[in-house]
Write a protein that holds these residues in place. Structure first.
Motif, PDB file in Angstrom:
ATOM      1  N   UNK A 105       0.828  -1.208   0.000  1.00 46.04           N
ATOM      2  CA  UNK A 105       0.000   0.000   0.000  1.00 46.04           C
ATOM      3  C   UNK A 105       0.863   1.258   0.000  1.00 46.04           C
ATOM      4  N   UNK A 106       1.940   1.265   0.769  1.00 44.94           N
ATOM      5  CA  UNK A 106       2.851   2.412   0.779  1.00 44.94           C
ATOM      6  C   UNK A 106       3.513   2.591  -0.578  1.00 44.94           C
ATOM      7  N   UNK A 110       3.063   6.033  -2.763  1.00 43.79           N
ATOM      8  CA  UNK A 110       4.145   7.011  -2.837  1.00 43.79           C
ATOM      9  C   UNK A 110       5.076   6.876  -4.045  1.00 43.79           C
ATOM     10  N   UNK A 111       5.234   5.680  -4.598  1.00 36.94           N
ATOM     11  CA  UNK A 111       6.211   5.534  -5.677  1.00 36.94           C
ATOM     12  C   UNK A 111       5.835   6.283  -6.956  1.00 36.94           C
ATOM     13  N   UNK A 112       4.572   6.279  -7.398  1.00 40.69           N
ATOM     14  CA  UNK A 112       4.245   7.027  -8.618  1.00 40.69           C
ATOM     15  C   UNK A 112       4.569   8.530  -8.527  1.00 40.69           C
ATOM     16  N   UNK A 217      -1.089   9.152   9.242  1.00 38.32           N
ATOM     17  CA  UNK A 217      -1.887   7.923   9.361  1.00 38.32           C
ATOM     18  C   UNK A 217      -1.105   6.824  10.069  1.00 38.32           C
ATOM     19  N   UNK A 218      -1.811   6.002  10.805  1.00 40.82           N
ATOM     20  CA  UNK A 218      -1.181   4.947  11.586  1.00 40.82           C
ATOM     21  C   UNK A 218      -0.437   3.927  10.752  1.00 40.82           C
ATOM     22  N   UNK A 219      -0.837   3.762   9.481  1.00 40.46           N
ATOM     23  CA  UNK A 219      -0.166   2.771   8.645  1.00 40.46           C
ATOM     24  C   UNK A 219       1.026   3.352   7.875  1.00 40.46           C
ATOM     25  N   UNK A 220       1.373   4.612   8.154  1.00 39.85           N
ATOM     26  CA  UNK A 220       2.504   5.232   7.467  1.00 39.85           C
ATOM     27  C   UNK A 220       3.783   5.127   8.296  1.00 39.85           C
TER      28      UNK A 220
END
Length: 378
Positions: A105-106, A110-112, A217-220
């Motif tokens: 998901x990260x 973020x990569x694009x 966000x908590x998943x970052x």
């Protein structure tokens, strides 16, 4: 190889078509704010042609170029005097970190925009009381529901005033190395304050950054909470790749220009200055040879990044000192030349401090190469 030479011609042709005289030499150490909008637009053109992610795997949208081709690109980019890129923190540090240690998901999020230079990044490591001793950071983060809340201060943060995101090393549990987490934090929010730091050169590319209950966000979090030290060290390792060859081509251009200045002003008539110019050339050859040899190694020695930093920072400081003596000895230097060499001299004072001071680097070499007992770094 013929294919590599064709690749070199491809780069030269692209730069010939796309690089304007106004952008040649723009930016660089001590001049990061120079022509920033124009450099951003040029960087995005580079990205559109696939040059900024040359080393990225094809699976993540890069070209998957060999090390030899990465070196060729950085050589030609530096030789053309193309401007300093504004996306290097994202493409050479954050991107590879997320490819290796980030979640799917990260990577998708973020990569694009990293590839296209649509989002710019800065690095939230150093603090007023924790620079070279990075494990001593005191910026804290705590979970509040499904968000991290970050409080603390970072300093010497390059390009924070133009960045969209920051990767922040923060303390999320008691301990030292094992109490840190690596968080991805948006810069454009009420809890983030950026204050420029005025430098000796008169510019302000470095900043103080204050986090006052800033949120993300908590998943970052990259890696598990508490694994931030491992992730942070991986990021630093990605930074020291083939781009260092391009940096050294820039050093060679500086040295060539200083030799030309010494000849035009008469300073080259002084035997001691001639000897120092020759020594600078020999030392740069050693640095380049060592760098190329290391890049070719599958597993470089663990202290090698410290050796490289010791070599290049002292070389560039010495060049700045030599430039001042050339200006003082000779006559007739233009105002533009004086400004250029004074700026290099002033900015190079910081070379042996940022990115881990040279005292720390010598300690690493002493412990990891020479096997000496650990010194007191307090």
């Amino acid at each position: 190889m013929a294919d590599d030479e064709a690749f070199r011609r491809e780069i030269r042709d692209w730069l010939t078509v796309n690089l304007t005289d106004e952008l040649r030499g723009a930016g660089g150490p001590g001049r990061e704010n120079e022509a920033f909008p124009q450099r951003l637009e040029f960087t995005r053109r580079l990205a559109g042609a696939g040059w900024t992610t040359l080393a990225w795997p094809v699976a993540h949208g890069g070209r998957g170029a060999s090390l030899a081709r990465q070196v060729i690109f950085h050589e030609e980019y530096a030789r053309s005097a193309a401007p300093s890129r504004v996306d290097h923190i994202g493409t050479t540090m954050v991107g590879p970190t997320l490819m290796d240690l980030g979640t799917p998901a990260q990577q998708q999020r973020f990569l694009p925009p990293l590839r296209s230079a649509a989002e710019l990044w800065c690095q939230g490591y150093s603090e007023p009381g924790a620079g070279s001793d990075l494990a001593g950071v005191t910026t804290r983060a705590r979970l509040d529901g499904d968000e991290w809340v970050i409080t603390g201060q970072k300093v010497w943060t390059s390009l924070a005033h133009v960045a969209d995101w920051c990767f922040v090393l923060a303390r999320t549990s008691p301990g030292r190395h094992d109490g840190l987490s690596y968080l991805l934090v948006p810069m454009r929010q009420p809890g983030v304050t950026v204050r420029p730091i005025r430098q000796l050169t008169g510019d302000s590319e470095f900043n103080e950054v204050f986090f006052d209950d800033a949120r993300t966000d908590g998943d970052l979090v990259v890696g598990a909470p508490g694994e931030g030290w491992k992730v942070a060290m991986a990021t630093l390792a990605y930074e020291r790749g083939a781009a260092t060859v391009g940096q050294q081509i820039g050093f060679q251009r500086d040295l060539d220009d200083l030799v030309a200045l010494a000849r035009s002003t008469g300073a080259a008539a002084d035997p001691l200055l001639r000897l120092r110019l020759a020594r600078a050339s020999a030392d740069l050859t050693v640095l380049r040879s060592h760098t190329l040899r290391t890049l070719a190694m599958e597993k470089p020695p663990p202290a090698n990044p410290s050796v490289v930093k010791l070599l290049w920072t002292r070389w560039r400081q010495s060049l700045g000192e030599l430039a001042m003596d050339v200006l003082a000895f000779g006559g007739g230097a233009s105002a533009e030349d004086v400004e250029r060499w004074q700026r290099l001299f002033l900015f190079s004072r910081a070379d042996t401090i940022y990115g881990g001071s040279n005292e720390i680097q010598r300690g690493i070499v002493a412990e990891r190469v020479l096997g000496l007992p650990r010194g007191d770094r307090r």
